[in-house]
Design an enzyme around this catalytic site. Structure first.
Site, PDB file in Angstrom:
ATOM      1  N   GLY A   3     -90.908  -5.947 -15.364  1.00  0.00           N
ATOM      2  CA  GLY A   3     -91.542  -6.150 -14.064  1.00  0.00           C
ATOM      3  C   GLY A   3     -92.253  -7.495 -14.101  1.00  0.00           C
ATOM      4  O   GLY A   3     -91.844  -8.485 -13.488  1.00  0.00           O
ATOM      5  N   ARG A   4     -93.311  -7.544 -14.933  1.00  0.00           N
ATOM      6  CA  ARG A   4     -94.141  -8.748 -15.044  1.00  0.00           C
ATOM      7  C   ARG A   4     -93.303  -9.999 -15.328  1.00  0.00           C
ATOM      8  O   ARG A   4     -93.505 -11.038 -14.712  1.00  0.00           O
ATOM      9  CB  ARG A   4     -95.136  -8.528 -16.202  1.00  0.00           C
ATOM     10  N   CYS A  21    -118.939  -6.345  -2.508  1.00  0.00           N
ATOM     11  CA  CYS A  21    -120.330  -6.124  -2.879  1.00  0.00           C
ATOM     12  C   CYS A  21    -120.462  -5.325  -4.172  1.00  0.00           C
ATOM     13  O   CYS A  21    -120.972  -4.198  -4.184  1.00  0.00           O
ATOM     14  CB  CYS A  21    -121.060  -5.468  -1.724  1.00  0.00           C
ATOM     15  N   GLU A  22    -119.960  -5.891  -5.233  1.00  0.00           N
ATOM     16  CA  GLU A  22    -120.130  -5.334  -6.575  1.00  0.00           C
ATOM     17  C   GLU A  22    -120.214  -6.512  -7.532  1.00  0.00           C
ATOM     18  O   GLU A  22    -119.480  -7.495  -7.362  1.00  0.00           O
ATOM     19  CB  GLU A  22    -118.937  -4.456  -6.971  1.00  0.00           C
ATOM     20  N   TYR A  50     -98.393  -7.123 -10.274  1.00  0.00           N
ATOM     21  CA  TYR A  50     -99.547  -6.223 -10.217  1.00  0.00           C
ATOM     22  C   TYR A  50    -100.724  -6.907  -9.506  1.00  0.00           C
ATOM     23  O   TYR A  50    -101.883  -6.757  -9.894  1.00  0.00           O
ATOM     24  CB  TYR A  50     -99.940  -5.760 -11.634  1.00  0.00           C
TER      25      TYR A  50
HETATM   26  N1  LLP Z   1     -91.018   0.693 -17.123  1.00  0.00           N
HETATM   27  C1  LLP Z   1     -91.969   1.627 -17.019  1.00  0.00           C
HETATM   28  C2  LLP Z   1     -91.602   3.034 -17.233  1.00  0.00           C
HETATM   29  C3  LLP Z   1     -93.278   1.255 -16.723  1.00  0.00           C
HETATM   30  O1  LLP Z   1     -94.225   2.190 -16.635  1.00  0.00           O
HETATM   31  C4  LLP Z   1     -93.586  -0.108 -16.526  1.00  0.00           C
HETATM   32  C5  LLP Z   1     -94.968  -0.534 -16.199  1.00  0.00           C
HETATM   33  C6  LLP Z   1     -92.564  -1.043 -16.617  1.00  0.00           C
HETATM   34  C7  LLP Z   1     -91.276  -0.610 -16.933  1.00  0.00           C
HETATM   35  C8  LLP Z   1     -92.780  -2.517 -16.395  1.00  0.00           C
HETATM   36  O2  LLP Z   1     -93.652  -3.099 -17.309  1.00  0.00           O
HETATM   37  P1  LLP Z   1     -93.804  -4.716 -17.315  1.00  0.00           P
HETATM   38  O3  LLP Z   1     -92.469  -5.300 -17.706  1.00  0.00           O
HETATM   39  O4  LLP Z   1     -94.182  -5.135 -15.958  1.00  0.00           O
HETATM   40  O5  LLP Z   1     -94.859  -4.991 -18.314  1.00  0.00           O
HETATM   41  N2  LLP Z   1    -101.060  -2.869 -13.712  1.00  0.00           N
HETATM   42  C9  LLP Z   1    -100.942  -3.319 -15.076  1.00  0.00           C
HETATM   43  C10 LLP Z   1     -99.563  -3.073 -15.654  1.00  0.00           C
HETATM   44  C11 LLP Z   1     -99.131  -1.623 -15.552  1.00  0.00           C
HETATM   45  C12 LLP Z   1     -97.725  -1.395 -16.005  1.00  0.00           C
HETATM   46  C13 LLP Z   1     -97.270  -0.031 -15.649  1.00  0.00           C
HETATM   47  N3  LLP Z   1     -95.953   0.263 -16.065  1.00  0.00           N
HETATM   48  C14 LLP Z   1    -101.342  -4.784 -15.136  1.00  0.00           C
HETATM   49  O6  LLP Z   1    -101.727  -5.349 -14.132  1.00  0.00           O
HETATM   50  O7  LLP Z   1    -101.305  -5.376 -16.204  1.00  0.00           O
END
Ligand code: LLP
Length: 418
Positions: free
Chosen positions: A274-275, A342-343, A371
């Protein structure tokens, strides 16, 4: 961290002056460069596909804006979706059900029914989910999520694969679960694990894939079931700080595909970044409302708070910041960039060396593609902001800002209180 060009003291993003984009669309605004998005997708896909048949399931929780999804759909991406809402959004962007894999956790029977109705393949997270799905449709295309006993992540909140995790089926129960799935009439196609998000080293990926390989072979030997794909999950790190090294995805691709090709009969790999795909394609532009010099701390008060970008407040994450209209000016002091919420935890950045700020300056927050908008909220009754796409030196609005009407639409004051 991706650096951007400077032209006469102005930050250039996607061939355009960032401060002019801010002026045209107002702030705060998320701006995505389409070319960078396509390049990131291609780089991760090519890294793996030169060795094996590869399915890149973009983890759309990172950024599920329709235009972003449509671009990835055109690139040939698959999808990792976590909710029926994400499934429907991706279908709206043109993804066929067969290109989506639903991986829920704590899944309700209602949601299972909805996903099954849409014929979207399901990655089973628990024994209970398997039994409940069997009552809905044993003809569903399924895989099983294993807890590999290997965790990784940029902070504890995002580690998912460690032993005892709430995600997946404990690895010791893997073969038994596939046996039960066969007894119930399913024909599982794949095996999956996700170790966590944004961890710093490559080794946990190899360890997790070793577990998946071991289980794949046990399932074949003990149950006679040949799986078609191994899904190694997502989690590739992206550098957020200047000079931070990049994760060598090429090296991970070569190592894990070698292992799979040598040790199993599986010939398709799936992964779920994702990231890595969206993070550095996007900046958040926010305007300086006021400058406060307290004698102890210097504050730049901007119009984006943790309602707009929650990662610094929630995870303590670092996001690089620069003054887009003073891009070549020397730094004159240290400043905290703070929002209108306001935090006291409403920080975008702390103790950053920056040129002397003035009201009206445009601050660019880097790595705001993953994200970021997808975790934004309307806290403090602030409607969510716009999103803009840059392509070939032109901007296009891809999401308009919400209005107060949007925020109030679903609320009701009971008649008796009026
Ligand atoms: N696959 C599964 C089953 C997942 O739960 C996730 C992310 C991904 C793939 C993708 O992960 P990535 O390649 O994006 O690292 N909100 C947090 C990140 C939470 C990730 C949740 N799951 C942040 O802002 O760092």
């Amino acid at each position: 961290m991706r650096e951007f060009e400077n032209s006469g003291g102005h930050m250039i993003f996607g061939g355009m002056r960032a401060d002019e984009i801010a002026k045209k669309y107002g702030t705060p605004v998320y701006v995505t460069d389409e070319d960078l998005l396509r390049a990131n997708y291609r780089s991760v896909h090519n890294a793996f596909s030169k060795y094996m048949d590869t399915r890149v399931h973009y983890a759309c929780k990172a950024n599920s804006s329709l235009a972003i999804l449509k671009i990835l759909e055109q690139e040939g991406s698959y999808i990792d979706a976590v909710s029926v809402g994400e499934v429907i959004t991706c279908m709206k962007a043109g993804f066929d059900a067969s290109r989506i894999l639903y991986t829920g956790t704590s899944v309700s029977t209602h949601e299972l029914n909805e996903v099954a109705k849409l014929k979207v393949p399901i990655n089973i997270d628990s024994a209970s989910e398997l039994e409940r799905l069997a009552k809905i449709d044993t003809g569903m295309d399924i895989s099983v999520r294993i807890t590999p006993g290997v965790g990784s992540g940029h902070c504890d909140k995002v580690v998912t694969g460690a032993e005892g995790s709430k995600f997946g089926i404990p690895m010791d129960a893997a073969v038994e679960t596939y046996g039960r799935a066969l007894d119930l009439g399913f024909k599982p196609k794949g095996i999956h694990a996700h170790i966590g998000s944004g961890g710093y080293t490559a080794e946990p990926f190899m360890e997790s894939v070793s577990v998946l390989i071991e289980k794949t072979n046990e399932i074949k030997d003990e149950l006679g079931l040949e799986l078609q794909y191994i899904n190694m999950g997502g989690g590739f790190k992206v550098p957020y700080k200047p000079n931070e090294p990049e994760m060598d995805v090429e090296e991970i691709a070569s190592a894990v595909t070698d292992m799979i090709l040598d040790e199993t009969s599986v010939r398709t790999i799936a992964l779920e970044p994702g990231r890595y795909i969206v993070c550095d394609t996007t900046i958040l532009l926010t305007r300086c409302n006021d400058v406060k010099l307290t004698g102890i701390k210097n504050y730049i008060g901007v119009d984006a708070g943790f309602n707009t970008l929650i990662r610094p407040a929630f995870y303590g994450s670092y996001h690089h910041v620069a003054i887009a209209n003073k891009f070549n000016k020397a730094c004159e002091g240290k400043y905290d960039v703070v929002g209108p919420i306001c935090e006291s935890g409403d920080h975008i950045a702390r103790d950053r060396a920056l040129p002397a700020p003035e009201e009206g300056d445009i601050i660019a927050v880097y790595n705001a593609g993953a994200y970021a908008f997808s975790m934004s909220s309307t806290y403090n009754s602030r409607p969510r902001c716009r999103e803009v796409l840059v392509n070939n030196g032109k901007t296009e609005l891809i999401r308009d800002n919400e209005t107060m009407e949007d925020l109030l639409r679903h609320q009701v004051i009971p008649k008796r209180l009026l």
